[in-house]
Design a protein around this motif. Structure first.
Motif, PDB file in Angstrom:
ATOM      1  N   MET A   1       0.842  -1.190   0.000  1.00 44.06           N
ATOM      2  CA  MET A   1       0.000   0.000   0.000  1.00 44.06           C
ATOM      3  C   MET A   1       0.880   1.245   0.000  1.00 44.06           C
ATOM      4  N   GLU A   2       0.495   2.247  -0.770  1.00 48.01           N
ATOM      5  CA  GLU A   2       1.246   3.496  -0.791  1.00 48.01           C
ATOM      6  C   GLU A   2       1.257   4.136   0.592  1.00 48.01           C
ATOM      7  N   THR A   3       2.342   4.814   0.894  1.00 48.04           N
ATOM      8  CA  THR A   3       2.511   5.378   2.235  1.00 48.04           C
ATOM      9  C   THR A   3       1.392   6.346   2.588  1.00 48.04           C
ATOM     10  N   TRP A   4       1.007   7.192   1.633  1.00 44.29           N
ATOM     11  CA  TRP A   4      -0.014   8.197   1.945  1.00 44.29           C
ATOM     12  C   TRP A   4      -1.358   7.547   2.244  1.00 44.29           C
ATOM     13  N   LYS A   5      -1.642   6.426   1.569  1.00 45.93           N
ATOM     14  CA  LYS A   5      -2.894   5.729   1.845  1.00 45.93           C
ATOM     15  C   LYS A   5      -2.862   5.078   3.217  1.00 45.93           C
ATOM     16  N   ARG A   6      -1.730   4.440   3.555  1.00 46.56           N
ATOM     17  CA  ARG A   6      -1.621   3.821   4.883  1.00 46.56           C
ATOM     18  C   ARG A   6      -1.753   4.882   5.971  1.00 46.56           C
ATOM     19  N   ASN A   7      -1.066   5.999   5.778  1.00 44.36           N
ATOM     20  CA  ASN A   7      -1.188   7.098   6.745  1.00 44.36           C
ATOM     21  C   ASN A   7      -2.642   7.547   6.891  1.00 44.36           C
ATOM     22  N   LEU A   8      -3.331   7.686   5.750  1.00 42.12           N
ATOM     23  CA  LEU A   8      -4.707   8.167   5.764  1.00 42.12           C
ATOM     24  C   LEU A   8      -5.610   7.231   6.556  1.00 42.12           C
ATOM     25  N   TYR A   9      -5.529   5.927   6.287  1.00 41.12           N
ATOM     26  CA  TYR A   9      -6.423   4.985   6.948  1.00 41.12           C
ATOM     27  C   TYR A   9      -6.133   4.912   8.451  1.00 41.12           C
ATOM     28  N   ILE A  10      -4.847   4.998   8.811  1.00 42.26           N
ATOM     29  CA  ILE A  10      -4.491   4.957  10.235  1.00 42.26           C
ATOM     30  C   ILE A  10      -4.968   6.217  10.940  1.00 42.26           C
ATOM     31  N   LEU A  11      -4.736   7.366  10.323  1.00 44.14           N
ATOM     32  CA  LEU A  11      -5.166   8.624  10.942  1.00 44.14           C
ATOM     33  C   LEU A  11      -6.689   8.732  10.983  1.00 44.14           C
ATOM     34  N   MET A  12      -7.354   8.184   9.978  1.00 43.45           N
ATOM     35  CA  MET A  12      -8.810   8.176   9.978  1.00 43.45           C
ATOM     36  C   MET A  12      -9.340   7.358  11.151  1.00 43.45           C
ATOM     37  N   ALA A  13      -8.775   6.154  11.344  1.00 42.56           N
ATOM     38  CA  ALA A  13      -9.184   5.316  12.476  1.00 42.56           C
ATOM     39  C   ALA A  13      -8.829   5.976  13.802  1.00 42.56           C
TER      40      ALA A  13
ATOM     41  N   LEU B   1      -4.067   4.668  23.061  1.00 41.01           N
ATOM     42  CA  LEU B   1      -3.947   3.612  22.047  1.00 41.01           C
ATOM     43  C   LEU B   1      -3.891   4.213  20.643  1.00 41.01           C
ATOM     44  N   ALA B   2      -4.768   5.188  20.383  1.00 47.44           N
ATOM     45  CA  ALA B   2      -4.770   5.826  19.061  1.00 47.44           C
ATOM     46  C   ALA B   2      -3.435   6.503  18.790  1.00 47.44           C
ATOM     47  N   THR B   3      -2.873   7.151  19.804  1.00 49.52           N
ATOM     48  CA  THR B   3      -1.604   7.857  19.636  1.00 49.52           C
ATOM     49  C   THR B   3      -0.455   6.882  19.417  1.00 49.52           C
ATOM     50  N   LEU B   4      -0.472   5.756  20.122  1.00 51.04           N
ATOM     51  CA  LEU B   4       0.570   4.743  19.942  1.00 51.04           C
ATOM     52  C   LEU B   4       0.542   4.171  18.529  1.00 51.04           C
ATOM     53  N   VAL B   5      -0.653   3.958  18.001  1.00 53.08           N
ATOM     54  CA  VAL B   5      -0.767   3.455  16.633  1.00 53.08           C
ATOM     55  C   VAL B   5      -0.150   4.449  15.654  1.00 53.08           C
ATOM     56  N   VAL B   6      -0.437   5.736  15.838  1.00 53.54           N
ATOM     57  CA  VAL B   6       0.160   6.764  14.985  1.00 53.54           C
ATOM     58  C   VAL B   6       1.682   6.758  15.126  1.00 53.54           C
ATOM     59  N   SER B   7       2.159   6.611  16.350  1.00 57.20           N
ATOM     60  CA  SER B   7       3.596   6.651  16.615  1.00 57.20           C
ATOM     61  C   SER B   7       4.347   5.569  15.847  1.00 57.20           C
ATOM     62  N   PHE B   8       3.790   4.354  15.814  1.00 54.26           N
ATOM     63  CA  PHE B   8       4.505   3.229  15.207  1.00 54.26           C
ATOM     64  C   PHE B   8       4.161   3.008  13.733  1.00 54.26           C
ATOM     65  N   ALA B   9       2.996   3.457  13.288  1.00 56.21           N
ATOM     66  CA  ALA B   9       2.540   3.063  11.953  1.00 56.21           C
ATOM     67  C   ALA B   9       2.519   4.191  10.928  1.00 56.21           C
ATOM     68  N   VAL B  10       2.449   5.446  11.372  1.00 53.60           N
ATOM     69  CA  VAL B  10       2.373   6.564  10.436  1.00 53.60           C
ATOM     70  C   VAL B  10       3.780   7.052  10.097  1.00 53.60           C
ATOM     71  N   LYS B  11       4.038   7.244   8.813  1.00 53.81           N
ATOM     72  CA  LYS B  11       5.348   7.725   8.358  1.00 53.81           C
ATOM     73  C   LYS B  11       5.197   9.113   7.765  1.00 53.81           C
ATOM     74  N   GLU B  12       5.936  10.049   8.296  1.00 61.09           N
ATOM     75  CA  GLU B  12       5.924  11.426   7.785  1.00 61.09           C
ATOM     76  C   GLU B  12       7.050  11.575   6.772  1.00 61.09           C
ATOM     77  N   GLU B  13       6.701  11.594   5.505  1.00 59.55           N
ATOM     78  CA  GLU B  13       7.712  11.677   4.443  1.00 59.55           C
ATOM     79  C   GLU B  13       8.114  13.116   4.148  1.00 59.55           C
ATOM     80  N   VAL B  14       7.150  14.039   4.196  1.00 57.17           N
ATOM     81  CA  VAL B  14       7.436  15.452   3.938  1.00 57.17           C
ATOM     82  C   VAL B  14       7.631  16.135   5.289  1.00 57.17           C
ATOM     83  N   LYS B  15       8.884  16.388   5.626  1.00 55.89           N
ATOM     84  CA  LYS B  15       9.221  16.965   6.921  1.00 55.89           C
ATOM     85  C   LYS B  15       9.854  18.345   6.740  1.00 55.89           C
ATOM     86  N   PRO B  16       9.818  19.174   7.793  1.00 51.50           N
ATOM     87  CA  PRO B  16      10.524  20.462   7.717  1.00 51.50           C
ATOM     88  C   PRO B  16      12.019  20.238   7.515  1.00 51.50           C
TER      89      PRO B  16
END
Length: 412
Positions: free
Chosen positions: A1-13, A176-191
């Motif tokens: 799955m593309e990174t942006w899609k995985r990020n979207l579904y995780i952040l949506m949940a 729990l929601a924050t932990l999921v974001v911490s381990f599963a969401v990847k920020e590709e566009v960073k400052p």
């Protein structure tokens, strides 16, 4: 799955979990105050309103600050900061023994909050431009679903585990929601860490000198003001119409829920339309649609009619905030997207605060039916202001965008 899609579904949940947790406490807040020993009904109502609203006040002040920090440090870290901070503060609310302690904790909660705006900023900056509208619409669906389910879950759990345990469970859900974001969401566009960063006031000055953004901030305020102005009076209106079987509380909840369900259904679809035809067009027509469906609210004679028009209204509401957020991302100065979202969040929080207060005051003079008509007029004016304002700025300030006269700037 593309990174942006995985990020979207995780952040949506995650947004679903966070909004469910945050809204779980709404149904029993007055009862929690009574549990603390408060007996005067007027005093309970006053404290409940103050405790509920103080969260928006501190969030209104802090949102631009957190947004500016996100542009310097990264958006994901702001999601984590907010999530862990809120989980601790909300868990502590279950230990409060007085209304004053609960008030101070709600004030602190608004200070550390920002999970939703930070998630929006993270999604907007890490999603392909041609899919941003769809992604923000999906995020909106997750948040709305949480807002719908939270009060039902909270009300049911309060009967089983008691009021204080709800706050602990809420804190656990957000953790729990924050932990999921911490381990599963990847920020590709960073400052860029090597880039010299301006100070908070310099960032704010740059944002507030962008005429397009000022128009969008004012529209965001008008949207939230209009949508929330009549909400506190809705249960009384249901009572006036005559709730079937006398189930006033049930049908008052259904009026809110049916609007949310329609919002949930329409947000992703209207987001896709924004990607295809421009989010400013979707926002303009969604505002017109919301205004038109508010008008028959003033003339309904039964709860069933009200439910139908609330559903139709919800279909239009689904295109408002996602389109607005997409336009803010498109018009923000490069690298200042989170700062722009911070000011936008402050504007919407101001609408959240003032809408119910002023709406309640005006209802005493024109009634709730008059308030519905006033809301419709406000949305019509807002739609015209959006269209004419962006047209005028496109002509007067062609330094970054070039548009033919009479055309609205496209967000594509």
């Amino acid at each position: 799955m593309e990174t942006w899609k995985r990020n979207l579904y995780i952040l949506m949940a995650s947004q679903f979990l966070v909004m469910s947790a945050m809204s779980m406490i709404i149904p029993f807040l007055p009862l929690y105050l009574k549990d603390m020993g408060m007996t005067d009904p007027k005093q309970v109502q006053w404290w409940a309103g103050l405790i509920f609203g103080i969260n928006f006040l501190s969030a209104f002040v802090m949102a631009p600050i957190w947004g500016s920090l996100a542009d310097k440090m990264g958006r994901k870290i702001m999601v984590l900061r907010s999530g862990f901070g809120m989980s601790i503060v909300i868990a502590l609310m279950g230990l409060a023994v007085s209304p004053l302690q609960l008030l101070l904790l709600r004030l602190l909660n608004g200070t550390v909050s920002g999970f939703i705006p930070a998630s929006i900023s993270l999604t907007a900056t890490n999603t392909p431009k041609e899919r941003t509208g769809y992604a923000l619409g999906m995020l909106q669906s997750g948040a709305v679903a949480g807002n719908i389910m939270g009060p039902f879950i909270g009300g049911a759990l309060a009967e089983v585990v008691g009021f204080r345990m709800i706050f602990l469970l809420t804190g656990i859900m957000i953790t729990l929601a924050t932990l999921v974001v911490s381990f599963a969401v990847k920020e590709e566009v960073k400052p860029d860490p090597s880039e010299k960063k301006a100070g908070f006031f310099a960032d704010g000055s740059q944002i507030l000198h962008e005429k397009r953004l000022l128009i969008l901030f004012s529209v965001g305020f008008m949207l939230q003001f209009a949508m929330l102005a009549s909400m506190p009076q809705m249960s009384l209106f249901v009572d006036q119409l005559g709730a079937p079987g006398g189930y006033i509380a049930f049908f008052a909840g259904a009026v809110t829920a049916v609007t949310g369900m329609a919002n949930l259904l329409s947000s992703p679809r209207l987001g896709k339309l924004g990607d295809r035809y421009g989010s400013e067009r979707v926002l303009f027509f969604a505002m017109l649609g919301a205004a038109l469906f508010f008008i028959p609210h003033a003339f309904v004679t039964s709860v069933w009619q009200l439910l139908i028009f609330r559903f139709l209204l919800g279909l239009c509401i689904g295109g408002l905030l996602p389109s607005l957020n997409n336009l803010i991302q498109k018009n923000a100065p490069p690298g200042k997207e989170s700062t722009a979202y911070g000011y936008s969040t402050s504007a919407t929080f101001l609408g959240n605060m003032l809408g119910p207060i002023i709406g309640g005051y005006l209802t005493g003079f024109i009634g709730i039916r008059g308030l519905f008509l006033l809301t419709a007029a406000m949305l019509l004016i807002g739609a015209m202001w959006l269209k004419k304002g962006l047209q005028r700025v496109a002509v007067d300030s062609p330094r970054t965008h070039q548009f033919p006269p009479g055309k609205m700037p496209s967000a594509r």
